[in-house]
Scaffold this motif. Structure first.
Motif, PDB file in Angstrom:
ATOM      1  N   THR A  20      -4.952  -3.020  13.942  1.00 41.56           N
ATOM      2  CA  THR A  20      -5.385  -1.616  14.039  1.00 41.56           C
ATOM      3  C   THR A  20      -6.423  -1.303  12.969  1.00 41.56           C
ATOM      4  N   TYR A  21      -6.162  -1.820  11.747  1.00 40.07           N
ATOM      5  CA  TYR A  21      -7.117  -1.618  10.649  1.00 40.07           C
ATOM      6  C   TYR A  21      -8.482  -2.192  11.018  1.00 40.07           C
ATOM      7  N   ARG A  75     -10.559  -0.190  13.496  1.00 37.08           N
ATOM      8  CA  ARG A  75     -11.243   0.963  12.897  1.00 37.08           C
ATOM      9  C   ARG A  75     -12.538   0.544  12.188  1.00 37.08           C
ATOM     10  N   LYS A  76     -12.663  -0.758  11.959  1.00 34.69           N
ATOM     11  CA  LYS A  76     -13.890  -1.308  11.358  1.00 34.69           C
ATOM     12  C   LYS A  76     -14.761  -1.984  12.420  1.00 34.69           C
ATOM     13  N   ILE A 127      -2.562  -3.658   2.331  1.00 39.81           N
ATOM     14  CA  ILE A 127      -3.318  -2.445   2.631  1.00 39.81           C
ATOM     15  C   ILE A 127      -2.643  -1.255   1.972  1.00 39.81           C
ATOM     16  N   TYR A 161      -4.575   2.749  17.919  1.00 42.32           N
ATOM     17  CA  TYR A 161      -5.984   3.009  17.608  1.00 42.32           C
ATOM     18  C   TYR A 161      -6.550   4.132  18.474  1.00 42.32           C
ATOM     19  N   ASN A 173      -0.451  -3.812  12.340  1.00 42.86           N
ATOM     20  CA  ASN A 173      -1.141  -2.882  11.430  1.00 42.86           C
ATOM     21  C   ASN A 173      -2.504  -3.420  11.000  1.00 42.86           C
ATOM     22  N   PHE A 174      -2.598  -4.724  10.843  1.00 44.40           N
ATOM     23  CA  PHE A 174      -3.873  -5.318  10.448  1.00 44.40           C
ATOM     24  C   PHE A 174      -4.877  -5.272  11.600  1.00 44.40           C
ATOM     25  N   GLU A 183      -7.180   4.438   4.460  1.00 42.60           N
ATOM     26  CA  GLU A 183      -6.555   3.185   4.058  1.00 42.60           C
ATOM     27  C   GLU A 183      -7.600   2.266   3.431  1.00 42.60           C
ATOM     28  N   LYS A 184      -7.102   1.372   2.582  1.00 43.47           N
ATOM     29  CA  LYS A 184      -8.013   0.449   1.897  1.00 43.47           C
ATOM     30  C   LYS A 184      -7.387  -0.932   1.853  1.00 43.47           C
ATOM     31  N   LEU A 185      -8.174  -1.923   2.260  1.00 45.56           N
ATOM     32  CA  LEU A 185      -7.737  -3.310   2.177  1.00 45.56           C
ATOM     33  C   LEU A 185      -7.874  -3.767   0.723  1.00 45.56           C
ATOM     34  N   LYS A 199      -2.275   2.768   1.926  1.00 48.78           N
ATOM     35  CA  LYS A 199      -2.525   3.899   2.813  1.00 48.78           C
ATOM     36  C   LYS A 199      -2.448   5.197   2.019  1.00 48.78           C
TER      37      LYS A 199
END
Length: 547
Positions: A398-399, A402-403, A337, A513, A395-396, A345-347, A339
């Motif tokens: 949490t990512y 957000r989706k 990811i 989150y 962290n993943f 942030e972008k996967l 940031k």
């Protein structure tokens, strides 16, 4: 024109400075308790000046414990010095081992001090037309400054390491005497740290003034009647022999016999494998990365070879992968990811290992869109019946939140496991853990990304560069899991890990989150209250200082 550049390091002085400069609440040490703060600081100073000066020749001078010719001249020489702290003493052989692995010549001679080595080697180099740089924390070496020799003294100002640099002209500008006359100055004022007596009652200011006027101690005594101040004249008259002895003790020997040839000091190649093993034992990961040692040292070990690896670049391939994962019932994941500012942030990519050694890398950065991937794989992530292993999974999670995607079925996090097994480690990257626990070298994604100005986002790296490395990380997570499960079981930490630490990953992800509410008005009031207290204390300080 210079015939090359020689750098000489005052080993004991720089090691001593580094020891006291890097302290903190606890001294830097390895996980098994070996103190390393002095070695770490020494190497930082060494690399700093190597990069600045780029010398052709290099050596490090050390003192030996044996008495020197100065002790024979004056038994009380350095008699008041306290012994070296044990925490520093244990690091002396370590730095010598490191220097040997770096193929940097060490010079130490019985009967002489490191200062004498600096003086003799620098004079030898000067006579060969070379430029000389002496790195020391001892201002006694200023007497060696010349048109060809510069003295660099690292100092700490405002918490930062800076350099005071002297040559012949700058010594005169600062002190008003030549470098050689500093010997006479010290002969008059003495030196408490070396227990050089000097002339009692004569301080630095008076000593400098006298040498400026008379040029040397000898000429001063030849013209003693010309000293205007009676009290100074009487002190000098009563301590003539002591002043001359002190000058002799303060003078650095510049003609030591049997010194090595300058050519022996030419900088050579590091013994990379030996240096790597030393830095690994000392847990100096930053130096391993700085010198790119892991790649070279790893050549003697069998690196991880992926048996079944493919890169997924089409949506259609994801359908087949999903089916394979469901059939397997478990997989490990390593995510990339990037940031950005404002919490964006972008996967970039996801590496997955299933059925033990089937490895795939999903190129989300350039082939499969981020939203398309998440739409296809959300069912896999949310399925609690599919067991999932990862590294720093919080962290993943949490990512994904957000989706609007949940991450269920987490059964193991190798970073959390490594932490409870060894909480004293400084870092828990997959590459370091693989090296430590599996003796398998894996390219570091963190080193690849770099830091500061040299930082490169994963999204800016070619897919062929990061895809294999990410997949290696995913497979190593599986292998680490097997080792860590055994260690946790042997340590009796199963309840701690599975009932407390692992569930806490999802709790912390939730906290990150959702955040937490604050009373903004209350914070403002508290801020005003603190400001009033600070102002009151400030006024009290000024009153106490009489201002």
């Amino acid at each position: 024109m210079s015939n090359g550049k020689l750098m000489i390091i005052d080993g004991n002085s720089i090691l001593n400075r580094a020891f006291y400069a890097i302290q903190g609440r606890t001294l830097l040490s390895t996980s098994d308790g070996l103190y390393t703060n002095a070695v770490f600081g020494f190497l930082n100073i060494l690399f700093k000046y190597l990069e600045e000066e780029k010398p052709d020749y290099l050596c490090v001078a050390f003192d030996l414990k044996a008495p020197t010719f100065r002790h024979k001249e004056y038994e009380e020489y350095k008699a008041k010095r306290k012994g070296m702290p044990e925490e520093l003493a244990v690091q002396v052989p370590v730095i010598k081992d490191v220097l040997d692995a770096m193929n940097i010549k060490r010079l130490e001679y019985e009967g002489y001090e490191a200062d004498d080595i600096l003086g003799s080697v620098s004079l030898c180099a000067e006579e060969k037309g070379m430029e000389v740089v002496i790195v020391t924390g001892d201002r006694d070496s200023l007497q060696l400054a010349s048109d060809r020799t510069r003295i660099k003294i690292p100092v700490t100002r405002g918490g930062r390491t800076e350099t005071d640099e002297y040559n012949y002209d700058t010594v005169i500008e600062k002190f008003g005497v030549t470098p050689l006359q500093l010997i006479d100055v010290k002969g008059l004022m003495g030196d408490q740290s070396d227990n050089i007596p000097g002339v009692p009652g004569i301080g630095e200011k008076t000593a400098l003034s006298l040498i400026k006027e008379f040029g040397s101690i000898e000429n001063l005594y030849d013209n003693l009647d010309s000293v205007g101040k009676k009290s100074v004249r009487e002190k000098l008259a009563a301590n003539r022999e002591q002043a001359l002895l002190s000058k002799k003790l303060a003078a650095i020997e510049r003609n030591m016999p049997e010194l090595c040839s300058i050519e022996e000091l030419r900088i050579g190649q590091f013994d990379e494998e030996r240096l790597y093993e030393l830095f690994k034992r000392l847990e100096f990961r930053s130096f391993i990365e700085k010198l790119n040692l892991s790649k070279g040292a790893g050549n003697s070990k069998e690196g991880l070879q992926l048996k079944n690896f493919r890169c997924i670049e089409k949506i259609e391939e994801l359908t087949e992968l999903k089916s394979d994962i469901v059939s397997s019932g478990e997989f490990s994941i390593y995510y990339l990811i990037d940031k950005f500012e404002n919490f964006a942030e972008k996967l970039v990519g996801v590496a997955i290992t299933y059925n033990s050694n089937n490895n795939v890398y999903i190129d989300i950065n350039s082939r499969i869109g981020e939203e398309d991937f998440l739409k296809e794989f959300s069912g896999i992530f949310e399925n609690p019946g599919i067991k999932k292993t990862g590294h720093d999974v919080k962290n993943f999670i949490t990512y994904l939140k957000r989706k609007n995607i949940e991450f269920n079925g987490l059964t193991f996090d190798s970073m959390i496991a490594a932490y409870i097994i060894d909480p004293s480690r400084n870092s828990y990257t997959v590459s370091e853990l693989s090296e430590s626990y599996l003796n398998v070298p894996v390219e570091s994604l963190e080193r690849l990304a770099g830091k500061g100005k040299s930082f490169t986002p994963y999204g800016s790296m070619p897919c062929e560069t990061i895809s294999v490395i990410a997949a290696q990380h995913s497979e190593m997570v599986i292998r680490l899991k097997e080792v860590f499960e055994r260690i946790i079981r042997e340590n009796g930490q199963e309840e701690l890990y599975y009932k407390i630490e692992l569930p806490l990953v999802e709790v912390l992800a939730d906290m990150e989150y959702w955040g937490f509410k604050v009373n903004i008005d209350g914070l403002r009031e508290f801020s005003l209250e603190l400001e009033e207290k600070i102002n009151a204390i400030t006024e009290e300080i000024y009153d106490m200082a009489g201002e």
